[in-house]
Design a protein around this motif. Sequence first.
Motif, PDB file in Angstrom:
ATOM      1  N   THR A 181       0.795  -1.233   0.000  1.00  0.00           N
ATOM      2  CA  THR A 181       0.000   0.000   0.000  1.00  0.00           C
ATOM      3  C   THR A 181       0.824   1.279   0.000  1.00  0.00           C
ATOM      4  OG1 THR A 181      -1.832  -1.107   1.137  1.00  0.00           O
ATOM      5  CG2 THR A 181      -1.788   1.299   1.212  1.00  0.00           C
ATOM      6  N   LEU A 182       1.741   1.441   0.960  1.00  0.00           N
ATOM      7  CA  LEU A 182       2.436   2.716   1.095  1.00  0.00           C
ATOM      8  C   LEU A 182       3.282   3.049  -0.117  1.00  0.00           C
ATOM      9  CD1 LEU A 182       3.120   5.181   2.784  1.00  0.00           C
ATOM     10  CD2 LEU A 182       4.948   3.853   3.885  1.00  0.00           C
ATOM     11  N   ARG A 183       4.120   2.115  -0.544  1.00  0.00           N
ATOM     12  CA  ARG A 183       5.013   2.411  -1.670  1.00  0.00           C
ATOM     13  C   ARG A 183       4.246   2.531  -2.991  1.00  0.00           C
ATOM     14  NH1 ARG A 183       9.622  -2.057  -1.022  1.00  0.00           N
ATOM     15  NH2 ARG A 183       7.773  -3.295  -0.466  1.00  0.00           N
ATOM     16  N   SER A 184       3.237   1.699  -3.169  1.00  0.00           N
ATOM     17  CA  SER A 184       2.422   1.804  -4.390  1.00  0.00           C
ATOM     18  C   SER A 184       1.681   3.137  -4.427  1.00  0.00           C
ATOM     19  CB  SER A 184       1.424   0.649  -4.456  1.00  0.00           C
ATOM     20  OG  SER A 184       2.089  -0.594  -4.499  1.00  0.00           O
ATOM     21  N   SER A 185       1.171   3.560  -3.274  1.00  0.00           N
ATOM     22  CA  SER A 185       0.441   4.827  -3.189  1.00  0.00           C
ATOM     23  C   SER A 185       1.364   6.012  -3.464  1.00  0.00           C
ATOM     24  CB  SER A 185      -0.183   4.979  -1.803  1.00  0.00           C
ATOM     25  OG  SER A 185      -1.092   3.935  -1.542  1.00  0.00           O
ATOM     26  N   GLU A 208      -7.333   0.380  -0.899  1.00  0.00           N
ATOM     27  CA  GLU A 208      -6.426   1.015   0.068  1.00  0.00           C
ATOM     28  C   GLU A 208      -5.425   1.904  -0.647  1.00  0.00           C
ATOM     29  OE1 GLU A 208      -6.895  -2.248  -0.137  1.00  0.00           O
ATOM     30  OE2 GLU A 208      -8.050  -2.740   1.669  1.00  0.00           O
ATOM     31  N   VAL A 209      -4.893   1.405  -1.752  1.00  0.00           N
ATOM     32  CA  VAL A 209      -3.929   2.198  -2.537  1.00  0.00           C
ATOM     33  C   VAL A 209      -4.612   3.418  -3.127  1.00  0.00           C
ATOM     34  CG1 VAL A 209      -2.461   2.198  -4.596  1.00  0.00           C
ATOM     35  CG2 VAL A 209      -2.422   0.248  -3.042  1.00  0.00           C
ATOM     36  N   LYS A 210      -5.835   3.234  -3.587  1.00  0.00           N
ATOM     37  CA  LYS A 210      -6.570   4.372  -4.154  1.00  0.00           C
ATOM     38  C   LYS A 210      -6.717   5.484  -3.123  1.00  0.00           C
ATOM     39  CE  LYS A 210     -10.925   4.559  -4.032  1.00  0.00           C
ATOM     40  NZ  LYS A 210     -12.382   4.327  -4.122  1.00  0.00           N
ATOM     41  N   THR A 214      -4.545   9.060  -3.178  1.00  0.00           N
ATOM     42  CA  THR A 214      -5.287  10.318  -3.277  1.00  0.00           C
ATOM     43  C   THR A 214      -4.779  11.326  -2.258  1.00  0.00           C
ATOM     44  OG1 THR A 214      -7.263   9.154  -4.060  1.00  0.00           O
ATOM     45  CG2 THR A 214      -7.579  11.372  -3.182  1.00  0.00           C
ATOM     46  N   ILE A 215      -4.425  10.855  -1.058  1.00  0.00           N
ATOM     47  CA  ILE A 215      -3.870  11.766  -0.049  1.00  0.00           C
ATOM     48  C   ILE A 215      -2.529  12.327  -0.516  1.00  0.00           C
ATOM     49  CG2 ILE A 215      -2.976  11.934   2.301  1.00  0.00           C
ATOM     50  CD1 ILE A 215      -5.032   9.850   3.135  1.00  0.00           C
ATOM     51  N   PHE A 216      -1.670  11.460  -1.065  1.00  0.00           N
ATOM     52  CA  PHE A 216      -0.402  11.943  -1.626  1.00  0.00           C
ATOM     53  C   PHE A 216      -0.675  13.021  -2.669  1.00  0.00           C
ATOM     54  CE2 PHE A 216       1.632   8.110   0.076  1.00  0.00           C
ATOM     55  CZ  PHE A 216       2.906   8.570   0.372  1.00  0.00           C
ATOM     56  N   LYS A 217      -1.662  12.767  -3.514  1.00  0.00           N
ATOM     57  CA  LYS A 217      -1.985  13.717  -4.578  1.00  0.00           C
ATOM     58  C   LYS A 217      -2.514  15.028  -4.009  1.00  0.00           C
ATOM     59  CE  LYS A 217      -2.770  15.278  -8.677  1.00  0.00           C
ATOM     60  NZ  LYS A 217      -1.642  15.664  -9.545  1.00  0.00           N
ATOM     61  N   LEU A 218      -3.361  14.968  -2.987  1.00  0.00           N
ATOM     62  CA  LEU A 218      -3.923  16.173  -2.396  1.00  0.00           C
ATOM     63  C   LEU A 218      -2.840  17.062  -1.795  1.00  0.00           C
ATOM     64  CD1 LEU A 218      -7.137  14.785  -0.659  1.00  0.00           C
ATOM     65  CD2 LEU A 218      -7.001  16.177  -2.731  1.00  0.00           C
ATOM     66  N   VAL A 219      -1.808  16.440  -1.230  1.00  0.00           N
ATOM     67  CA  VAL A 219      -0.697  17.231  -0.691  1.00  0.00           C
ATOM     68  C   VAL A 219       0.005  17.975  -1.820  1.00  0.00           C
ATOM     69  CG1 VAL A 219       1.515  17.131   0.515  1.00  0.00           C
ATOM     70  CG2 VAL A 219      -0.389  15.731   1.295  1.00  0.00           C
ATOM     71  N   ARG A 220       0.158  17.314  -2.964  1.00  0.00           N
ATOM     72  CA  ARG A 220       0.742  18.000  -4.123  1.00  0.00           C
ATOM     73  C   ARG A 220      -0.148  19.163  -4.563  1.00  0.00           C
ATOM     74  NH1 ARG A 220       1.205  13.577  -8.479  1.00  0.00           N
ATOM     75  NH2 ARG A 220       1.985  15.294  -9.773  1.00  0.00           N
ATOM     76  N   VAL A 221      -1.458  18.948  -4.526  1.00  0.00           N
ATOM     77  CA  VAL A 221      -2.383  20.014  -4.920  1.00  0.00           C
ATOM     78  C   VAL A 221      -2.251  21.215  -3.990  1.00  0.00           C
ATOM     79  CG1 VAL A 221      -4.808  20.646  -5.181  1.00  0.00           C
ATOM     80  CG2 VAL A 221      -4.023  18.413  -5.975  1.00  0.00           C
ATOM     81  N   VAL A 222      -2.097  20.951  -2.683  1.00  0.00           N
ATOM     82  CA  VAL A 222      -1.906  22.044  -1.727  1.00  0.00           C
ATOM     83  C   VAL A 222      -0.691  22.888  -2.114  1.00  0.00           C
ATOM     84  CG1 VAL A 222      -1.302  22.584   0.664  1.00  0.00           C
ATOM     85  CG2 VAL A 222      -3.047  20.876   0.199  1.00  0.00           C
ATOM     86  N   CYS A 223       0.324  22.222  -2.661  1.00  0.00           N
ATOM     87  CA  CYS A 223       1.577  22.910  -3.012  1.00  0.00           C
ATOM     88  C   CYS A 223       1.441  23.810  -4.235  1.00  0.00           C
ATOM     89  CB  CYS A 223       2.682  21.895  -3.255  1.00  0.00           C
ATOM     90  SG  CYS A 223       3.192  21.014  -1.761  1.00  0.00           S
ATOM     91  N   ILE A 224       0.262  23.837  -4.848  1.00  0.00           N
ATOM     92  CA  ILE A 224       0.078  24.676  -6.031  1.00  0.00           C
ATOM     93  C   ILE A 224       0.373  26.143  -5.738  1.00  0.00           C
ATOM     94  CG2 ILE A 224      -2.408  25.044  -5.643  1.00  0.00           C
ATOM     95  CD1 ILE A 224      -2.792  24.996  -8.656  1.00  0.00           C
ATOM     96  N   LEU A 338      14.482   5.321  -0.568  1.00  0.00           N
ATOM     97  CA  LEU A 338      15.137   6.062   0.509  1.00  0.00           C
ATOM     98  C   LEU A 338      14.215   6.298   1.693  1.00  0.00           C
ATOM     99  CD1 LEU A 338      17.106   8.816  -1.476  1.00  0.00           C
ATOM    100  CD2 LEU A 338      18.076   6.890  -0.199  1.00  0.00           C
ATOM    101  N   PHE A 339      12.961   6.705   1.422  1.00  0.00           N
ATOM    102  CA  PHE A 339      12.059   7.134   2.480  1.00  0.00           C
ATOM    103  C   PHE A 339      11.140   6.046   3.017  1.00  0.00           C
ATOM    104  CE2 PHE A 339      12.948  11.239   0.356  1.00  0.00           C
ATOM    105  CZ  PHE A 339      13.485  11.906   1.448  1.00  0.00           C
ATOM    106  N   PHE A 340      10.882   5.002   2.211  1.00  0.00           N
ATOM    107  CA  PHE A 340       9.915   3.990   2.655  1.00  0.00           C
ATOM    108  C   PHE A 340      10.541   2.589   2.689  1.00  0.00           C
ATOM    109  CE2 PHE A 340       7.392   7.214   0.195  1.00  0.00           C
ATOM    110  CZ  PHE A 340       6.897   7.870   1.314  1.00  0.00           C
TER     111      PHE A 340
END
Length: 340
Positions: A181-185, A208-210, A214-224, A338-340
């Motif tokens: 889940t974590l690395r695929s997400s 679970e990956v979906k 989506t949370i990973f993606k939302l963080v990127r969106v915040v960075c806009i 490196l991170f996961f």
Amino acid sequence: MIGLPERIKSIIPGFAVSAAVAMASVVAAKFIPNVGAASIAIFLGMIVGNLSFDQSKMMSGYKFSETDLLAYSIVLLGATLSVGNIMALGVGGIMFIVIQMAITIVSALFIGKKLGFGNNFRYLMASGNAVCGSSAIAATAPVVGADDNDKGIAITIVNVTGIVLMFLLPAITAFLYGNETLRSSAMIGGILQSIGQVVASGAIVGPEVKDMATIFKLVRVVCIIFVVIFFTILKSREEKKNGLEMYSEEAAEKGGIKIPWYVIGFFITCALFSMGFIPENVSMMCKEISNKFEIIALAAIGLKVNVKELLRQGKDVTMYGAMVGTVQVAAALILINLFF
């Protein structure tokens, strides 16, 4: 100066066509959900926009749809995101996203320069691939002064790249991570260009990956907001550099950095939602409206794309998109290790 009634009258034809294309895209997406209404709106708009009929009366409506509506969409999007979305990923997740985005931006700018593309087009490709595809491109275009053709081509290439990766990444995560889940997400949510693509690609792997992708993606969106500010500064420095070569009073007056109102609005609505001032039901309504506005805006952008110009530059821009996508995947593989 055009009065309000005249302006509304001039907007209606183009807006009506944009809305019609958007509605058709939403219906089509029900039959091909893996593509998504946003991507369909771009390509359907391109088809309609390049038919042999007079489009001059439509341009005011197209411009309203692609600028005003998208600005409202970005502000409303802020009302759907909170600081809690970021905290769920932990320090490693945030560092992964920030470094991945930085590598994407730097590589897109570098590759574009080597391929001979202009600064504005490189800025759009960098923001679109790093943040959230079409929305980021449309948000960046006004602050760098990109023309409609650059914007349309950039959105098209970014969407095509995203569609290819949307089907490719689940195969990569299955082979390398066994769909853990974590690395695929992280792979899916940290690379794909649009939220729709992330949801569709994550769903191929599993629920679970979906959700986590989506949370990973939302963080990127915040960075806009930070990415738009970055390109505002970059464009300001570019103009100052040109001003040193051809100094004028007008260039001197451009010295200050102007932050678009919708970027400020996005920050405010995001803060209000994080502090609980925007109820969940209102947030859901904002999300729905934001999504509809975005699809209409993307349809309008597609309607303005000159396909002949796209085909003329097709080989180079396709290579550009493929190279940036390759760098994104390679960088994600290293950073995940490196991170996961």
